[in-house]
Motif scaffolding. Structure first.
Motif, short mmCIF file in Angstrom:
data_model
loop_
_atom_site.label_atom_id
_atom_site.label_comp_id
_atom_site.label_asym_id
_atom_site.label_seq_id
_atom_site.Cartn_x
_atom_site.Cartn_y
_atom_site.Cartn_z
N GLY A 60 19.91 -3.15 20.59
CA GLY A 60 20.04 -3.21 21.80
C GLY A 60 18.93 -2.48 22.65
O GLY A 60 18.56 -2.80 23.90
N LYS A 61 18.48 -1.40 22.12
CA LYS A 61 17.15 -0.64 22.91
C LYS A 61 16.16 -1.09 22.98
O LYS A 61 15.42 -1.30 23.77
CB LYS A 61 16.89 0.57 21.92
CG LYS A 61 17.97 1.67 22.35
CD LYS A 61 17.51 2.91 21.29
CE LYS A 61 18.59 4.10 21.48
NZ LYS A 61 18.57 5.35 20.77
N HIS A 62 15.84 -2.34 21.86
CA HIS A 62 14.57 -2.86 22.03
C HIS A 62 14.75 -4.33 22.76
O HIS A 62 13.88 -5.05 22.85
CB HIS A 62 14.10 -3.34 20.56
CG HIS A 62 14.05 -2.26 19.56
ND1 HIS A 62 13.92 -0.92 20.14
CD2 HIS A 62 13.75 -2.05 18.44
CE1 HIS A 62 13.60 -0.03 19.19
NE2 HIS A 62 13.61 -0.77 18.02
N VAL A 80 20.19 -11.58 20.06
CA VAL A 80 19.94 -12.16 21.42
C VAL A 80 21.51 -12.13 21.63
O VAL A 80 21.91 -11.78 22.99
CB VAL A 80 19.21 -13.48 21.29
CG1 VAL A 80 19.71 -14.33 22.61
CG2 VAL A 80 18.00 -13.51 21.08
N ALA A 81 22.54 -12.57 21.03
CA ALA A 81 23.91 -12.56 21.44
C ALA A 81 24.33 -11.24 21.55
O ALA A 81 25.08 -11.06 22.63
CB ALA A 81 24.72 -13.11 20.07
N ILE A 111 26.24 -7.15 25.75
CA ILE A 111 26.03 -6.02 26.24
C ILE A 111 25.72 -6.07 27.87
O ILE A 111 26.45 -5.47 28.70
CB ILE A 111 24.59 -5.21 25.59
CG1 ILE A 111 25.00 -4.65 23.99
CG2 ILE A 111 24.40 -3.84 26.51
CD1 ILE A 111 23.80 -4.06 23.46
N ALA A 112 24.99 -7.12 28.18
CA ALA A 112 24.78 -7.26 29.68
C ALA A 112 26.03 -7.94 30.25
O ALA A 112 26.27 -7.49 31.39
CB ALA A 112 23.64 -8.53 29.82
N HIS A 113 26.65 -8.49 29.79
CA HIS A 113 28.10 -9.19 30.05
C HIS A 113 28.85 -7.96 30.33
O HIS A 113 29.62 -7.74 31.39
CB HIS A 113 28.65 -9.91 29.13
CG HIS A 113 30.17 -10.25 29.52
ND1 HIS A 113 30.51 -11.39 30.57
CD2 HIS A 113 31.21 -10.08 28.97
CE1 HIS A 113 31.88 -11.68 30.62
NE2 HIS A 113 32.36 -10.86 29.77
N HIS A 114 29.12 -7.12 29.45
CA HIS A 114 30.02 -5.92 29.53
C HIS A 114 29.46 -4.90 30.70
O HIS A 114 30.36 -4.29 31.39
CB HIS A 114 30.14 -5.19 28.04
CG HIS A 114 31.06 -5.95 27.28
ND1 HIS A 114 32.41 -5.87 27.33
CD2 HIS A 114 30.73 -6.61 26.15
CE1 HIS A 114 32.93 -6.75 26.66
NE2 HIS A 114 31.95 -7.27 25.85
#
Length: 170
Positions: free
Chosen positions: A101-103, A112-113, A118-121
């Motif tokens: 997730g950091k990259h 990507v999924a 992470i963006a959704h949460h």
């Protein structure tokens, strides 16, 4: 004050979402807020225009309209800025211990999924947080209304009052 408490209850209700919400979960808080929306502005206007009459009342009404429009014009960008900053904040803490997730976006389908999840949460956490802040704001304004002066309606001219009394009496 009751309207603001209703707005607060609706905002607390919306701030409790913890997954993808169904149509019913989105509908009922909006119905609750809609029930209180119609009774919000007339009492606030009565408090603000208390004791004014004639030209002063007209200027006060124009000023209140200006404040309402300015509040909308400033509120939307403030909420957008709050949304943007808080979503970055939540994405950071959701990816803190996750090397993938950091990259950011990776070429791997799994990464990507994971980035999308992470963006959704982060968006869900931000959404809940903004409504939670709004709920406390409505409660604070409702508390401030306890300090408002009693509404004093302007006395019409004695001639007008006398004419109205004569019309009302048989």
């Amino acid at each position: 004050m009751i309207s603001l408490l209703g707005f607060s209850a609706g905002s607390f209700w919306v701030s409790s979402y913890n997954r993808t919400a169904s149509f019913d979960e989105l509908l009922w808080p909006q119905i609750l807020v809609g029930m209180f929306l119609g009774s919000l502005f007339p009492p606030l206007i009565a408090i603000a225009l208390s004791g004014l009459r004639g030209a002063a009342e007209m200027r006060g009404t124009a000023f209140l309209n200006l404040l309402r429009v300015c509040g909308q014009a400033m509120g939307i960008p403030i909420m957008a800025t709050l949304w943007g900053r808080r979503i970055i904040f939540h994405e950071h803490f959701l990816t803190e211990d996750n090397a993938a997730g950091k990259h950011g976006i990776s070429t791997s389908v799994g990464h990507v999924a994971l980035t999308k999840q992470i963006a959704h949460h982060a968006a869900l956490l931000t959404f809940n947080e903004i409504f939670y802040i709004a709920a406390w704001g409505f409660l604070a304004v409702a508390g401030l209304l306890l300090l408002a002066k009693r509404v004093v309606f302007a006395e019409p001219d004695a001639r007008v009052r006398r004419a109205l009394e004569e019309l009302a009496e048989p």
